[in-house]
Design an enzyme around this catalytic site. Structure first.
Site, PDB file in Angstrom:
ATOM      1  N   ASP A 132      35.056  29.064 -36.206  1.00  0.00           N
ATOM      2  CA  ASP A 132      35.074  30.310 -36.964  1.00  0.00           C
ATOM      3  C   ASP A 132      34.167  31.384 -36.390  1.00  0.00           C
ATOM      4  O   ASP A 132      34.195  32.527 -36.836  1.00  0.00           O
ATOM      5  CB  ASP A 132      34.596  30.026 -38.396  1.00  0.00           C
ATOM      6  CG  ASP A 132      35.753  29.756 -39.316  1.00  0.00           C
ATOM      7  OD1 ASP A 132      36.863  30.188 -39.004  1.00  0.00           O
ATOM      8  OD2 ASP A 132      35.528  29.093 -40.343  1.00  0.00           O
TER       9      ASP A 132
HETATM   10  C1  BGC Z   1      29.487  29.338 -40.027  1.00  0.00           C
HETATM   11  C2  BGC Z   1      30.707  28.521 -39.750  1.00  0.00           C
HETATM   12  C3  BGC Z   1      31.716  28.706 -40.830  1.00  0.00           C
HETATM   13  C4  BGC Z   1      31.978  30.206 -41.027  1.00  0.00           C
HETATM   14  C5  BGC Z   1      32.999  30.525 -42.082  1.00  0.00           C
HETATM   15  C6  BGC Z   1      29.839  30.778 -40.291  1.00  0.00           C
HETATM   16  O1  BGC Z   1      28.708  31.489 -40.626  1.00  0.00           O
HETATM   17  O2  BGC Z   1      28.587  29.227 -38.935  1.00  0.00           O
HETATM   18  O3  BGC Z   1      30.357  27.155 -39.589  1.00  0.00           O
HETATM   19  O4  BGC Z   1      32.904  28.057 -40.511  1.00  0.00           O
HETATM   20  O5  BGC Z   1      30.781  30.889 -41.305  1.00  0.00           O
HETATM   21  O6  BGC Z   1      32.523  30.416 -43.346  1.00  0.00           O
HETATM   22  C1  NOJ Z   2      32.761  25.281 -40.992  1.00  0.00           C
HETATM   23  C2  NOJ Z   2      34.071  25.713 -41.536  1.00  0.00           C
HETATM   24  O1  NOJ Z   2      34.206  25.235 -42.845  1.00  0.00           O
HETATM   25  C3  NOJ Z   2      35.210  25.248 -40.683  1.00  0.00           C
HETATM   26  O2  NOJ Z   2      36.412  25.784 -41.153  1.00  0.00           O
HETATM   27  C4  NOJ Z   2      34.994  25.597 -39.243  1.00  0.00           C
HETATM   28  O3  NOJ Z   2      36.033  25.010 -38.519  1.00  0.00           O
HETATM   29  C5  NOJ Z   2      33.664  25.092 -38.731  1.00  0.00           C
HETATM   30  N1  NOJ Z   2      32.611  25.542 -39.583  1.00  0.00           N
HETATM   31  C6  NOJ Z   2      33.366  25.502 -37.308  1.00  0.00           C
HETATM   32  O4  NOJ Z   2      33.105  26.852 -37.193  1.00  0.00           O
END
Ligand code: BGC
Ligand code: NOJ
Length: 812
Positions: free
Chosen positions: A484
């Site tokens: 993400d």
């Molecule tokens: C986090 C991710 C997460 C994303 C979406 C980011 O700040 O580092 O792990 O998937 O937010 O919520």
């Molecule tokens: C947490 C999120 O919930 C997930 O959707 C995502 O794939 C990982 N972080 C990696 O960014």
């Protein structure tokens, strides 16, 4: 030895032996739609259905001291005031023990010869917590004590509860009964629900107004009424309603008293909201309280809960020579999979329960960990998720559990999402063989009348990715893919712009090699489904597309020693030796290799060797190297984290299994198991001072070697790591892999792993699979004997419901 606790496998409990753990070590309670979080000092909260909109107890995130708010019992014994769970008074205890079990928590404290044993659980199919408190006078003299039971109510919406004080501080309303306190804020108008906290005997005093109970400037550690041994019998009007109940008890030496409390939630039908004008209908609350009024009733409810978990955890187990592995697989990993399935990423000690609903991508992946346990709920979840898809194959990235509607704030445009629907559905089909799900009518964006079959949803998911390709023939990434934080179409230059939603969502250039790997893997499995339902034309088309994608990856996604990660919006490489920072990433190397891309050509092996050489650490494999040391506008959030944290070169546990699985694909069992062990918290129990989070569950992230706190975990409990490590260990390493045609046995283990047995329920039949490895190979099956008869190949055809199938496997 770890000085904070130990496992009790026979009881399926983790036993915490001192309260001041490096971070609150929590547990979850609930199996239906009422859930609780409870820490080892009884902190936490509960909610019904939706952690944001139906929050029952108030909780202070980021509070000082940590973990403020919970279900607190106070004991006043002479001049001493203490809590069985140590907090909030923190009076030193003579004895403390917390046992987190499957859906319940016991906390026992002893002080000055008085022992308090508490048990907290959420009974099956009930919207309440039951709290049992047993007090025993272990001293030689009689004791006259006061016991207080205390909770603080949240004004339902956990978000506005923390913000809108000009309104909140005037809305609180309660009702008081002789043995139950009711929280009914806003019930008069738009709400039909209230909460209550009651005991199985009348209390000797009560408070429902926080200030009257605590005192204006006191904390939970020094409630004025408790210090004085009194109650103000306050009735809250506005401000902060609480429930504090006092019991005056006399205990002869050796005597015990037991009380049972029920903390419940009630919804009344419109026609039965009131029992008199302005007076809430309390009959359902009384019925719920009465259902747990006696020891026998509470014992029976607790036994039912244990039976529920015994049944579930009896569905897959392993007996090997590695005790850490057995307890992980048989107890805690599957338990965590269930909790993650229930919560998605909503409510934990790292997720506030306010910000995020159910993730499209996350929820699909979570299915893989529970489909063998609760297939019916997996089925419903798949249909709910699919109903948030758009007609063009795109998907809402999140939806709200209360309404099941897509979340417009986040919207769609994440390039990987459609493939996760294939992933979830395929996992369900391989486990259950229930093809009827494919003909279920499912709407788009929940619009009635727009229904097509689930199979059609899969088809458009596949098409969506197959037709959204960039200049290199690789899938467009959109807002982001699994990572993400790789926001290649975002270009956020100012604070406050959400990386996930800022900027154009669909750039025509930025491509993802990870999505390409996923497309090959799940595209081929989609083709198998098409074959199974007789649509051989579509199967052929799908395989043609995945072949093409495989070629595109080998041609444009290979960097010489490893797979590239992406192309940015200007067509520049991401995750290449040519990059200054972020030269190599874990995701594309794991996924492309596990999808079989470049296995024949030796590229997968090379990629996995590069991962080992450049990304591996003693705590697991880092997401990338070298870390980004400055903000890259063209990359987005990933470069906003300090080096070593989260997606910027942290050890992201979720993706470690992809590499481990990839190692099994090329037959390296020792390496696959080594990776498995590195992130598995059971093998880290002795390092709790460094690791900090619970040693019985996975965390999302462990700080990478570039971080000052290398090895420190964060974001425990709600993570795709649970489902992926379970998939890895059960299907790829131990090698019991469900296919559309039956269980395939194909272990990939270290040569000295020893023999082992897997017991598993599959499509209603009970399999006992004994695996022997006399020639000490890492992979390869010489013979499979099913109920005494040798079969051809290694796929066991499905047996009849309730049949017992004995499978003897010899590797070699
Ligand atoms: C986090 C991710 C997460 C994303 C979406 C980011 O700040 O580092 O792990 O998937 O937010 O919520
Ligand atoms: C947490 C999120 O919930 C997930 O959707 C995502 O794939 C990982 N972080 C990696 O960014």
């Amino acid at each position: 030895m770890n000085c904070y606790g130990h496992f009790d496998d026979a009881a399926r409990e983790y036993v915490i032996t001192r309260p001041d753990t490096p971070w609150p070590w929590i547990n979850y309670m609930g199996t239906g739609d009422f859930f609780s979080l409870i820490s080892n000092t009884a902190g936490g909260y509960c909610f019904c259905r939706d952690a944001k909109f139906r929050r029952i107890l108030r909780y202070r995130y980021n509070g000082v001291p940590m973990d403020a708010g919970g279900r607190y019992f106070y004991i006043k014994d002479g001049d001493t005031v203490w809590n069985p769970g140590w907090k909030p008074c923190k009076t030193p205890l003579d004895l403390y023990e917390c046992r987190h079990g499957m859906g319940y928590t016991r906390i026992c404290g002893e002080k000055g010869g008085l022992r308090a044993e508490t048990l907290f659980f959420v009974p099956l199919e009930q919207r309440c917590e039951v709290h049992r408190v047993k007090l025993t006078n272990r001293s030689d003299s009689p004791k006259q004590i006061q016991l207080y039971a205390f909770v603080e109510w949240c004004l339902w919406n956990a978000s506005t509860d923390m913000e809108n004080f000009q309104r909140n501080l005037s809305t609180g309303e309660v009702e008081v009964g002789p043995d139950v306190l009711f929280h009914k804020t806003e019930y008069r108008e738009r709400r039909n629900h209230y909460a209550f906290y009651g005991a199985n005997r009348p209390f000797d005093g009560f408070d429902t107004d926080r200030e009257a109970f605590l005192g204006m400037y006191n904390g939970f550690d020094a409630p004025e009424q408790v210090l004085a041994g009194t109650s103000a019998n306050s009735v809250a009007h506005g401000w902060s309603p609480v429930a504090a109940e006092r019991f005056d008890l006399t205990l002869a030496p050796g005597a015990s008293e037991e009380l049972i409390f029920v903390l419940g939630y009630v919804e009344n039908p419109a026609e039965a909201k009131f029992e008199a004008p302005g007076v809430i209908n309390k009959a359902p609350a009384r019925a719920m309280r009465d259902a747990f009024a006696t020891d026998a009733q509470a014992d029976a409810a607790f036994a039912d809960l244990r039976a529920y978990w015994d049944d579930l955890l009896g569905r897959f187990s392993v007996a090997s020579d590695v005790p850490e592995l057995d307890r992980t697989v048989n107890i805690w990993n599957q338990y965590q999979c269930m909790i993650t399935f229930f919560m998605s990423r909503s409510a934990s000690y790292f997720e506030s329960g306010i910000g995020r609903g159910m993730g499209f991508r996350d929820s699909n992946q979570d299915l893989a960990g529970i489909v063998h346990l609760i297939p019916d709920r997996a089925r419903q979840r798949i249909l709910d998720i699919a109903a948030t898809q758009f007609p063009d194959g795109g998907c809402y990235h999140q939806y709200q559990p209360l309404t099941k509607r897509g979340n417009n704030d986040i919207g769609g445009g994440f390039g990987d999402d459609p493939l996760w629907l294939l992933f979830g559905t395929i996992a369900y089909l391989k486990e259950t063989g229930d093809f009827t799900i494919l003909s279920e009518p499912v709407p788009f964006d929940n619009v009635p009348g727009s229904e097509v079959t689930l199979l059609e949803h899969l088809k458009i998911s596949f098409r969506r990715v197959a037709t959204s390709l960039g200049p290199h023939g690789l899938p467009l990434i959109g807002r982001a893919d699994w990572n993400d934080c790789l926001n290649l179409n975002c270009f956020s230059a100012h604070p406050g712009e959400s990386f996930q939603t800022y900027g154009p969502s669909e750039g025509p250039v930025a491509e993802s090699v990870l999505i390409a790997g996923m497309f090959v893997k799940y595209g081929n499995e989609y083709a198998d489904i098409c074959d199974a339902v007789g649509d051989h034309e579509e199967a052929k088309r799908a395989r043609f597309e995945t072949e093409k994608m495989s070629d595109a990856v080998m041609k444009n996604g290979w960097d010489g020693e490893w797979f590239l990660r992406a192309y940015d919006a200007e067509g520049r490489k991401v995750g290449s030796k040519d990059c200054e920072e972020g030269k190599i990433y874990i995701e594309s190397n794991g996924f492309c290799s596990l999808a079989g891309i470049g296995v024949r050509e030796g590229l997968a092996r090379k990629a996995l060797d590069s991962v080992k050489e450049r990304l591996d650490t003693e705590y697991g494999i880092m997401l990338l190297q070298p870390p980004y040391t400055r903000y890259h506008l063209e990359l987005g959030e990933i470069s906003s984290y300090p080096p070593g944290y989260k997606e910027n070169a942290g050890i992201f546990c979720h993706v470690n299994p992809w590499v481990s699985i990839a190692e099994t694909v090329i037959g390296r069992g020792s390496r696959a198991f080594e990776i498995y062990k590195k992130t598995c918290p059971r093998f880290l129990e002795d390092k709790s001072e460094i690791h900090r989070t619970e040693p019985y569950v996975y965390s999302q992230m462990v700080a990478g070697k570039d971080a000052p706190s290398f090895g420190e975990a964060k974001n425990s409990w709600l993570t795709g790591t649970a489902a992926w490590t379970f998939t890895n260990i059960s299907q790829y390493i131990l090698g019991v892999y469900p296919t559309l045609k039956g269980l395939r046995i194909d272990p990939c283990i270290p040569s000295d792993f020893g023999d082992y047995t897997v017991k598993r329920i599959y499509r209603g039949a009970r399999y006992i699979i004994k695996i022997k490895n006399p020639s000490r190979v890492e992979k390869g099956v010489k013979s499979v004997i099913v109920n005494g008869e040798k079969i051809d190949g290694n796929v066991i055809p499905p047996a009849g419901v309730n049949e017992r199938v004995l499978v003897e496997v010899t590797m070699g």
